[in-house]
Design a protein around this motif. Structure first.
Motif, short mmCIF file in Angstrom:
data_model
loop_
_atom_site.label_atom_id
_atom_site.label_comp_id
_atom_site.label_asym_id
_atom_site.label_seq_id
_atom_site.Cartn_x
_atom_site.Cartn_y
_atom_site.Cartn_z
N SER A 17 36.26 -3.10 -16.80
CA SER A 17 37.28 -4.18 -15.83
C SER A 17 38.30 -3.23 -15.03
CB SER A 17 37.89 -5.19 -16.90
OG SER A 17 38.44 -4.98 -17.83
N GLY A 18 39.00 -2.44 -15.90
CA GLY A 18 39.96 -1.69 -15.11
C GLY A 18 39.35 -0.83 -13.98
N TYR A 19 38.49 -0.19 -14.24
CA TYR A 19 37.88 0.36 -13.11
C TYR A 19 37.56 -0.68 -11.84
CZ TYR A 19 34.26 3.08 -9.81
OH TYR A 19 33.72 3.26 -8.98
N LEU A 20 37.04 -1.75 -12.16
CA LEU A 20 36.71 -2.57 -10.94
C LEU A 20 37.91 -3.18 -10.41
CD1 LEU A 20 33.95 -4.60 -12.47
CD2 LEU A 20 33.58 -2.79 -10.85
N ILE A 21 39.04 -3.41 -11.03
CA ILE A 21 40.26 -3.90 -10.56
C ILE A 21 40.93 -2.82 -9.59
CG2 ILE A 21 42.66 -4.49 -11.30
CD1 ILE A 21 41.33 -5.81 -13.43
N ARG A 23 39.25 -0.21 -8.11
CA ARG A 23 38.18 0.02 -7.09
C ARG A 23 38.40 -1.18 -5.83
NH1 ARG A 23 35.08 2.39 -3.69
NH2 ARG A 23 33.10 1.85 -3.52
N TYR A 24 38.54 -2.50 -6.20
CA TYR A 24 38.54 -3.32 -5.06
C TYR A 24 40.04 -3.93 -4.93
CZ TYR A 24 33.57 -3.18 -5.65
OH TYR A 24 32.16 -2.73 -5.58
N PHE A 25 40.75 -3.50 -5.81
CA PHE A 25 42.10 -4.31 -5.28
C PHE A 25 43.44 -3.30 -5.20
CE2 PHE A 25 39.92 -7.78 -7.89
CZ PHE A 25 39.98 -8.56 -6.76
N ARG A 30 38.31 1.24 0.90
CA ARG A 30 37.18 -0.03 0.81
C ARG A 30 35.92 0.26 1.00
NH1 ARG A 30 41.04 -2.69 -1.40
NH2 ARG A 30 42.78 -3.16 -0.42
N PRO A 31 34.88 -0.44 0.70
CA PRO A 31 33.71 -0.43 0.79
C PRO A 31 33.17 -0.41 2.10
CG PRO A 31 34.01 -2.15 -0.62
CD PRO A 31 35.25 -1.59 -0.39
N TYR A 32 32.08 0.01 2.69
CA TYR A 32 32.01 0.19 4.15
C TYR A 32 31.39 -1.05 4.42
CZ TYR A 32 29.61 1.50 8.31
OH TYR A 32 29.17 1.48 9.85
N ILE A 33 31.99 -1.61 5.68
CA ILE A 33 31.37 -2.63 6.25
C ILE A 33 31.44 -2.66 7.75
CG2 ILE A 33 31.77 -5.16 6.57
CD1 ILE A 33 33.53 -5.23 4.09
N PRO A 34 30.31 -2.57 8.30
CA PRO A 34 30.00 -2.07 9.82
C PRO A 34 30.71 -3.23 10.55
CG PRO A 34 27.79 -2.98 8.98
CD PRO A 34 28.86 -2.96 7.61
N ALA A 35 31.52 -2.70 11.44
CA ALA A 35 32.35 -3.40 12.33
C ALA A 35 31.25 -4.12 13.26
CB ALA A 35 33.19 -2.80 13.14
#
Length: 127
Positions: A17-21, A23-25, A30-35
């Motif tokens: 849970s610490g890793y996920l917090i 990583r995402y917050f 940030r994870p790659y999201i194509p524009a």
């Protein structure tokens, strides 16, 4: 032994849970999201030339409509439906069959307006 297993499970859940917090917050990465690709604007065109206005003759006045509500059983609702279907005079009412009048006025089974009598009364008004 049981307490040791619980302790290890809680530690594992804490790390995940610490890793996920993080990583995402918290992390700047940030994870790659194509524009989305930008859409080019539509080319500008000149508006079409205005068509010359042609004067039209006023529509012909419809034949004088009779007051169909004078017939017993025809109220404002049935009169409106008859006029919308083109039955505007007593003569038009006489020329229609009972089946057509039932269809035009959308009479339900439980209604008993006496369509047969409408045509007779219309004939009397024509005399």
């Amino acid at each position: 032994m049981r307490t040791t297993m619980k302790l290890m499970l809680y530690m594992l859940l804490g790390f995940v849970s610490g890793y996920l917090i993080y990583r995402y917050f918290i992390s700047e990465e940030r994870p790659y999201i194509p524009a989305a690709k930008p859409v080019p604007p539509a080319p500008r065109t000149a508006p079409p030339p205005a068509a010359p206005q042609v004067r039209q003759a006023p529509p012909a006045a419809p034949a004088a409509a009779d007051d169909l509500t004078r017939i017993k059983g025809i109220g404002p609702t049935f009169a409106g439906r008859l006029q919308a279907a083109g039955v505007r005079s007593f003569q038009d009412l006489v020329n229609r069959s009972d089946e057509e009048l039932r269809e035009i006025t959308r009479i339900r089974d439980w209604q008993r307006p006496g369509v047969e009598d409408w045509r007779e009364e219309a004939r009397d008004f024509l005399r």
